[in-house]
Design a protein around this motif. Structure first.
Motif, PDB file in Angstrom:
ATOM      1  N   UNK A   1      -6.442   5.925  -7.657  1.00 42.70           N
ATOM      2  CA  UNK A   1      -5.275   6.370  -8.418  1.00 42.70           C
ATOM      3  C   UNK A   1      -4.086   6.646  -7.524  1.00 42.70           C
ATOM      4  N   UNK A   2      -3.170   7.466  -8.027  1.00 41.40           N
ATOM      5  CA  UNK A   2      -1.954   7.795  -7.290  1.00 41.40           C
ATOM      6  C   UNK A   2      -2.297   8.535  -6.004  1.00 41.40           C
ATOM      7  N   UNK A   3      -1.517   8.250  -4.959  1.00 35.28           N
ATOM      8  CA  UNK A   3      -1.687   8.936  -3.675  1.00 35.28           C
ATOM      9  C   UNK A   3      -0.421   9.686  -3.290  1.00 35.28           C
ATOM     10  N   UNK A   4       0.411   9.963  -4.254  1.00 34.24           N
ATOM     11  CA  UNK A   4       1.664  10.668  -4.004  1.00 34.24           C
ATOM     12  C   UNK A   4       1.531  12.110  -4.447  1.00 34.24           C
ATOM     13  N   UNK A   5       2.067  13.017  -3.649  1.00 33.35           N
ATOM     14  CA  UNK A   5       2.041  14.427  -4.027  1.00 33.35           C
ATOM     15  C   UNK A   5       3.098  14.745  -5.072  1.00 33.35           C
TER      16      UNK A   5
ATOM     17  N   UNK B   1       6.697   6.200  -5.665  1.00 31.75           N
ATOM     18  CA  UNK B   1       8.075   6.707  -5.692  1.00 31.75           C
ATOM     19  C   UNK B   1       8.955   5.857  -6.602  1.00 31.75           C
ATOM     20  N   UNK B   2       8.699   4.567  -6.651  1.00 31.90           N
ATOM     21  CA  UNK B   2       9.454   3.729  -7.585  1.00 31.90           C
ATOM     22  C   UNK B   2       9.032   3.986  -9.028  1.00 31.90           C
TER      23      UNK B   2
ATOM     24  N   UNK C   1       0.810  -1.220   0.000  1.00 32.31           N
ATOM     25  CA  UNK C   1       0.000   0.000   0.000  1.00 32.31           C
ATOM     26  C   UNK C   1       0.839   1.263   0.000  1.00 32.31           C
ATOM     27  N   UNK C   2       1.979   1.266   0.685  1.00 25.86           N
ATOM     28  CA  UNK C   2       2.737   2.510   0.857  1.00 25.86           C
ATOM     29  C   UNK C   2       3.246   3.066  -0.468  1.00 25.86           C
ATOM     30  N   UNK C   3       3.442   4.367  -0.510  1.00 27.09           N
ATOM     31  CA  UNK C   3       3.896   5.013  -1.745  1.00 27.09           C
ATOM     32  C   UNK C   3       5.393   4.848  -1.962  1.00 27.09           C
TER      33      UNK C   3
END
Length: 473
Positions: A266-270, A240-241, A233-235
Motif C-alpha cells: 500500500x501507500x508508503x507516504x506519511x 505525493x501526486x 518507486x519513489x513517493x
C-alpha cells in the motif's frame, strides 16, 4: 547492477531495510515473463506444455511463463492471439472489472506501446469505446499496430498532446494516465533508466506528471474515474501526486479489493494514506508499478465546447462515402451497426453507437486508426485494408482463406511471397496460421503478392528449426 547512491539511500529509507533488501535481491534475478491472452481470439487454447505457466492472480487472462520464448518467431503473437505484458500492468484489468459495469467512453492518454490499452479494452463492458493516445508520433504508430493486431472494433488511436484533449469537446467517463516517469520499477529491464536516473530527473517527471493530469482532468466527467499509474518507486511521483490530485483538483481515492497473498503493498507516504497499490519486485512476480484510482468530485464545474461540425468537411465525407459504401460494408458481420468514414487514404467502419464521438474526434484530434479498417486507396482504386483480417468484426466468408505451415507463415511475416496451393482462387486471400488470420495476399495466378505491412515485417532471415509456439496449436 550499479545503482545511483541517491536512489539507494532514498529507497532504503522509503521501504525500510527489510523490504529494500528484498527489492535488491529481486533486481539481481532475470525479469519474469508473462503474457495475456486475447479473449477475441484465444478460443479454447491453453499455454503450450513446454512453457509451464501459472495464472496472474489479478487477471484471469494473464499467465506467468517459466521462460522467455522467441516471441518474434511465433505467428500467433503476430496474429494478436496474445500480448506480451508485464504482470503488474495487468492490474488495470482488475480495476476496470471492479468499477466499470456499464458502457463508457474511456481515454488511455499515454498509451504506447498498448499493453494497458489492450488489457483495458478486454475488461470494459461490451458497447464501450476506448480512445488510446500517445503524443510521440513513432510511439503512436507502434500503438496503432498493436491495437490493429488486437482486433477490437470499438477502439480509436490518436496522436495528440494532453492539451489537445483538454481543448476538445470530448468528455470521458474513465481516464487512464499512465504517465511518463523516472522508471525505477523497470531498472532490471532497462539499463537506460538506470543511467538517466537522478533526483533532478525525478523532479522533472513529477512536474510533467502534474501537468498531464491537470489537462486530463479537464475532460473527465464529474464522478468519472482517473486511474493514475507510474512504473516507478519513489513517493514524489506517486503518493505525493495522488495527494495533490485529490486536494488540489478535487477527488477521492477509491479502494480496490486485493488478497494478501498477491503481495501488493500500500501507500508508503506519511502524509497521504489513501488507497494505493504498489507492485515491488520481490514481493510480486513483476516489475515495479504504482496505481491509484481517484473519483472526480460530482460537484465540479464542468464545461465542454459544443462547437458545431464544419459543414464543408461533412459534405466531402458524404460524397466520398457514397462511392465506397457498398464495397466496404460487405466485409462486416453486422453492417447495419456501422457507419462508413472516409479518412482520406483509408476507409473505416465506425460503430454506429459511437459515430458522433468519432466525428468530434476527427474534427479536433489526429486519428491514426480506429473502428474496422476496411479499405485503403491506391490512386483511383481501393483494396481491402491489410489489417482487415485481424479485426474481430470481419465477416471472413467474404474472401478465401489459405492456411500456411510454420515455415511458410514465417516467410509471409518477412513479407516474402507466400507459396499458396494451386487451387487457390485468384484475388484477395486471407493468409492464416493455425486458423488465425495473419493478413492479406493477392493471388494472381503465377504469383502471389504479399500485402503484409512493410513496417510490421520480421527483419531477420533466421528461422527456428522448431515452431516457437506459446499457446497450444
Amino acid at each position: 547492477m550499479n545503482l545511483p547512491a541517491a536512489f539507494t539511500s532514498y529507497t532504503s529509507a522509503l521501504l525500510g531495510e527489510e523490504r529494500f533488501t528484498t527489492l535488491m535481491k529481486a533486481l539481481t534475478l532475470p525479469p519474469p515473463v508473462s503474457i495475456r491472452l486475447n479473449p477475441l481470439k484465444w478460443g479454447s487454447r491453453s499455454i503450450a506444455p513446454r512453457w509451464q505457466s501459472r495464472q496472474v492472480a489479478w487477471c484471469n487472462e494473464g499467465y506467468h511463463l517459466s521462460g522467455r520464448p522467441e516471441f518474434t518467431f511465433d505467428p500467433l503473437w503476430h496474429s494478436g492471439t496474445y500480448y506480451v505484458q508485464e504482470a503488474a500492468s495487468m492490474f488495470i484489468h482488475h480495476v476496470i472489472r471492479h468499477y466499470v459495469h456499464q458502457p463508457v467512453l474511456m481515454l488511455d492518454l499515454c498509451a504506447a506501446p498498448g499493453g494497458k490499452s489492450t488489457a483495458a479494452r478486454s475488461a470494459l463492458p461490451s458497447g464501450s469505446m476506448l480512445i488510446c493516445n500517445d503524443p510521440v508520433r513513432p510511439r503512436a504508430q507502434v500503438l496503432a499496430e498493436n491495437m490493429l493486431r488486437y482486433g477490437h472494433p470499438e477502439v480509436i488511436v490518436t496522436n495528440n498532446m494532453p492539451a489537445d484533449y483538454a481543448n476538445c469537446p470530448l468528455a470521458f467517463d474513465v481516464i487512464l494516465a499512465d504517465v511518463p516517469c523516472s522508471g525505477e520499477g523497470m531498472f532490471r529491464k532497462d539499463e537506460v533508466a538506470v543511467e538517466e536516473w537522478s533526483p533532478q530527473h525525478v523532479e522533472q517527471c513529477r512536474t510533467l506528471q502534474r501537468e498531464i493530469v491537470r489537462q486530463a482532468w479537464q475532460c473527465l466527467k464529474p464522478g468519472g474515474l482517473l486511474i493514475y499509474s507510474t512504473c516507478t518507486i519513489n513517493s514524489r511521483e506517486n503518493e505525493e501526486n495522488a495527494e495533490w490530485i485529490c486536494h488540489t483538483l478535487g477527488g477521492e481515492a477509491l479502494s480496490v479489493p486485493t488478497q494478501p497473498e498477491w503481495g501488493i503493498l500500500g501507500s508508503m507516504s506519511e502524509s497521504w494514506t489513501g488507497p494505493a497499490y504498489r507492485f515491488i519486485p520481490g514481493f510480486t512476480e513483476s516489475e515495479g508499478l504504482f496505481m491509484t484510482v481517484i473519483r472526480k468530485d460530482e460537484d465540479t464545474t464542468f464545461v465542454r465546447s459544443k462547437e458545431r461540425m464544419r459543414g464543408k468537411k461533412d459534405k466531402a465525407h458524404n460524397k466520398k462515402r457514397d462511392s465506397v459504401c457498398s464495397e466496404a460494408l460487405q466485409y462486416l458481420h453486422t453492417p447495419d451497426d456501422y457507419e462508413i468514414e472516409d479518412c482520406g487514404d483509408w476507409i473505416s467502419g465506425v460503430p454506429r453507437a459511437w459515430h458522433d464521438t468519432w466525428r468530434q474526434a476527427s474534427q479536433h484530434l489526429r486519428i491514426i486508426t480506429g473502428g474496422v479498417p476496411l479499405l485503403v486507396r491506391r490512386g483511383h482504386d481501393s483494396m481491402p485494408h491489410p489489417a482487415l483480417p485481424l479485426s474481430a468484426a470481419m465477416r471472413h466468408e467474404t474472401m478465401p482463406h489459405v492456411s500456411l505451415d510454420y515455415t511458410q507463415a514465417i516467410r509471409y511475416l518477412r513479407r516474402e511471397p507466400p507459396l499458396l496451393p494451386n487451387d487457390t482462387p485468384r484475388g484477395w486471400v486471407t493468409v492464416c496460421y493455425d486458423h488465425q488470420p495473419l493478413g492479406l495476399a493477392k493471388h494472381i495466378g503465377q504469383r502471389t503478392n504479399n500485402l503484409y505491412p512493410q513496417e510490421w515485417r520480421i527483419r531477420t532471415n533466421y528461422t527456428p528449426e522448431q515452431p516457437c509456439g506459446v499457446v497450444d496449436v
